[in-house]
Design an enzyme around this catalytic site. Structure first.
Site, PDB file in Angstrom:
ATOM      1  N   ARG A 110       0.724  -1.296  -0.050  1.00 29.28           N
ATOM      2  CA  ARG A 110      -0.078  -0.224  -0.020  1.00 29.28           C
ATOM      3  C   ARG A 110       0.824   1.224   0.139  1.00 29.28           C
ATOM      4  O   ARG A 110       1.955   1.307   0.615  1.00 29.28           O
ATOM      5  CB  ARG A 110      -0.874  -0.150   1.359  1.00 29.28           C
ATOM      6  CG  ARG A 110      -1.994   0.981   1.316  1.00 29.28           C
ATOM      7  CD  ARG A 110      -2.989   1.130   0.074  1.00 29.28           C
ATOM      8  NE  ARG A 110      -4.130   1.813   0.680  1.00 29.28           N
ATOM      9  CZ  ARG A 110      -5.031   2.290  -0.409  1.00 29.28           C
ATOM     10  NH1 ARG A 110      -4.860   1.997  -1.561  1.00 29.28           N
ATOM     11  NH2 ARG A 110      -6.148   3.155   0.161  1.00 29.28           N
ATOM     12  N   THR A 383      -9.879   0.134  -9.890  1.00 29.02           N
ATOM     13  CA  THR A 383      -8.943  -0.639  -9.364  1.00 29.02           C
ATOM     14  C   THR A 383      -9.137  -2.102 -10.251  1.00 29.02           C
ATOM     15  O   THR A 383      -9.574  -2.097 -11.275  1.00 29.02           O
ATOM     16  CB  THR A 383      -9.183  -0.900  -7.910  1.00 29.02           C
ATOM     17  OG1 THR A 383      -9.165   0.222  -7.151  1.00 29.02           O
ATOM     18  CG2 THR A 383      -8.071  -1.896  -7.385  1.00 29.02           C
TER      19      THR A 383
END
Length: 572
Positions: A110, A383
């Site tokens: 992340r 995404t």
């Protein structure tokens, strides 16, 4: 989203690969933890959002790579051919299963906030969120995690060199591929913002216009950046020439990255969340993903009901009420585990779920106003996700993102790297919704080096005889899409059926059930409305990619979401 020979195909439904090297007879099985048999399928399956990406994964498998090498190849290729959804300027989360020792691990790649992050940069004079700085340009970009995550996977879990696994993506970026309708549409939709940044306009616009469908697209700058990563690993991106170019470009455009921000970035290995439900073990994403916690909490609540014996109205009622409560907790408690102490023992406890279940009325909706008050907007749909099972039974569920369509729309000159706009996933203004309508508290407030909360929910579902690798894009709906996919898999459905199912979603606020067109018949909709639900119709959403393995028949199956109009199914 993928390419067929006529370059119009937007999604891959199924790819299976076998052959001499991969088709050895499976050995006799022996008992393993949680009733999982150590068995190898002898062939492999990949489901991804793009034909080129899946072919890249298969190419690496054919070279002797495993599922983890293939994951590196697929992710890197998606960075080239699907920049609207993911890339090396963003990050990913992955659940990996290593077959030889039944080892499950979560890879946290992340993005992180730069050290100079200042919440004031994201607030207008009236105190409202500044959507422009949060979503467009260099201030919206966190420090990318995908390159470090790919290096970690390749070096700790792969069989091949990083150069071998990145070779397909480098070749495609250098030699080019034909633009499909989705990429053309994404560039056209973001054209106004792309024009704000010279390097973005130079990369994505031709004579000031989006590249035409079927035109040849090359990305030589990204090819060179990928070559640098292949040759030098993390130092090929986070230090040296590439890092210098990234920081110079960001600072020149008003951003606040430093070389130290890049040099200090690390991808993390974490322990995944595991929850048991109806004889299946679900291995899913821990914080800084909120998805796994929410999925586990929902399943714990639902474990007190026998959904298989319910009609559709009652089943949907209990699922929605479980969603409502899990998203309420998502908003209040979750954040980066390296910065925030979270009550995970409570949230994941069956006893906590018992208490939440007691508050669900059998025949009426629970207004979200009866729970802590909040506001939210409509969730978004972005995404990418891919799923892999290799010949030895290794598995990879990987969800990758640059956040909103085309990320920040900012390309760092000389690198080919389109930066993410993940800073919006922080609670930049507490209790004000982000672009996906999700709320946040101080637990998800930005801080130097902190990872923003995510909805990405890559998951592996393991039963006595069947296994699934599953995930989807879709902003906040990722969580409920994956949940519903898990429930359908446990009900015995195939990969194709799971990916094709109509969907519904509730995220606590706004207090409405988002319903895909055609999910409910008129009688079901009327009954739910009578129970107090507000149904809001939506067009199709998500792009689920699923691989399943029936260990009784030793059959692999893979499916990509048929919502893409030119989906492709292929078996080898």
């Amino acid at each position: 989203m993928s390419f067929s020979p006529n370059w119009q195909v937007l999604s891959l439904s199924l790819l299976l690969v076998g052959g001499t090297a991969l088709a050895e007879a499976p050995p006799k099985t022996t008992p393993a933890a949680n009733h999982v048999a150590r068995q190898r399928p002898g062939h492999a399956a990949i489901a991804s959002a793009n034909f080129h990406a899946t072919e890249a994964g298969l190419e690496v498998l054919a070279k002797g790579g495993n599922a983890f090498d293939a994951a590196v190849a697929v992710a890197a290729t998606l960075s080239v051919v699907e920049p609207e959804s993911s890339g090396i300027g963003g990050g990913f989360m992955a659940v990996l299963h290593r077959a030889k020792d039944n080892h499950d691990v979560f890879i946290d790649a992340r993005e992180t906030a730069p050290a100079a992050v200042d919440s004031k940069d994201y607030v207008n004079a009236d105190g409202s969120p500044n959507r422009d700085t949060a979503l467009k340009g260099p201030l919206s970009a966190g420090i990318p995690g995908e390159p470090a995550g790919l290096v970690l996977i390749a070096r700790r879990y792969g069989r091949l060199s990083l150069q071998q696994s990145l070779a397909p993506a480098i070749r495609i970026a250098r030699d080019g591929f034909k633009v499909d309708a989705r990429l053309h549409g994404a560039i056209a939709g973001e054209q106004k913002d792309l024009q704000r940044w010279p390097a973005s306009a130079a990369k994505y616009l031709q004579d000031g216009k989006p590249p035409a469908e079927d035109s040849l697209w090359r990305d030589p700058d990204q090819a060179r950046t990928l070559e640098s990563i292949a040759a030098h690993g993390n130092d090929g991106f986070y230090r040296g020439e590439t890092a210098d170019k990234l920081v110079a470009a960001v600072k020149a455009a008003g951003g606040n990255w430093t070389l130290a921000d890049l040099a200090s970035y690390k991808a993390m290995e974490r322990t995944p969340i595991s929850v048991d439900y109806r004889g299946y073990r679900i291995v899913t994403a821990p914080p800084p993903s909120s998805g796994g916690v929410a999925i586990a909490e929902i399943l714990n609540i639902l474990s007190g009901f026998d959904l298989s014996k319910m009609g559709q109205v009652q089943r949907v009622h209990f699922i929605v009420e479980a969603m409502r409560r899990a998203f309420r907790d998502h908003n209040d408690y979750l954040g980066d585990p390296d910065f925030v102490k979270m009550p995970l023992d409570m949230l994941l406890s069956p006893f906590y779920a018992d208490g939440l279940r007691q508050g669900i009325l059998p025949d009426k909706a629970t207004p979200s106003s009866m729970l802590p008050r909040a506001e939210a907007h409509e969730p978004g749909m972005h995404t990418t996700h891919f799923s892999i099972i290799d010949a030895d039974g290794n598995m990879a569920a990987v969800t990758s993102t640059v956040n909103y369509t085309m990320g920040s729309t900012f390309v760092a000159a000389g690198t080919g790297v389109l930066l993410n706009d993940e800073m919006d996933d922080f609670a930049l203004v507490p209790n004000k919704p982000n672009v996906y309508g999700l709320l946040g508290s101080v637990a998800n407030a930005p801080a130097a080096g902190k990872r923003m909360l995510s909805s990405m929910s890559p998951s592996i579902v393991i039963g006595a005889d069947r296994t699934a690798v599953i995930g989807s894009p879709g902003g906040s709906t990722i969580i409920t899409q994956v949940l519903e996919g898990i429930l359908h898999f446990i009900d015995g459905e195939s990969a194709q059926q799971i990916a094709a199912h109509k969907r519904f979603h509730h995220q606590y606020m706004p207090d409405e059930v988002m319903v895909e067109d055609g999910t409910f018949d008129p009688a079901t909709s009327a009954a739910l409305t009578k129970m107090g639900y507000t149904l809001k119709q939506h067009e199709s959403w998500g792009f689920m990619n699923v691989v399943t393995w029936d260990r009784k028949t030793n059959k692999l199956d893979a499916a990509s979401d048929p919502r893409r109009p030119s989906g492709l199914g292929k078996v080898q």
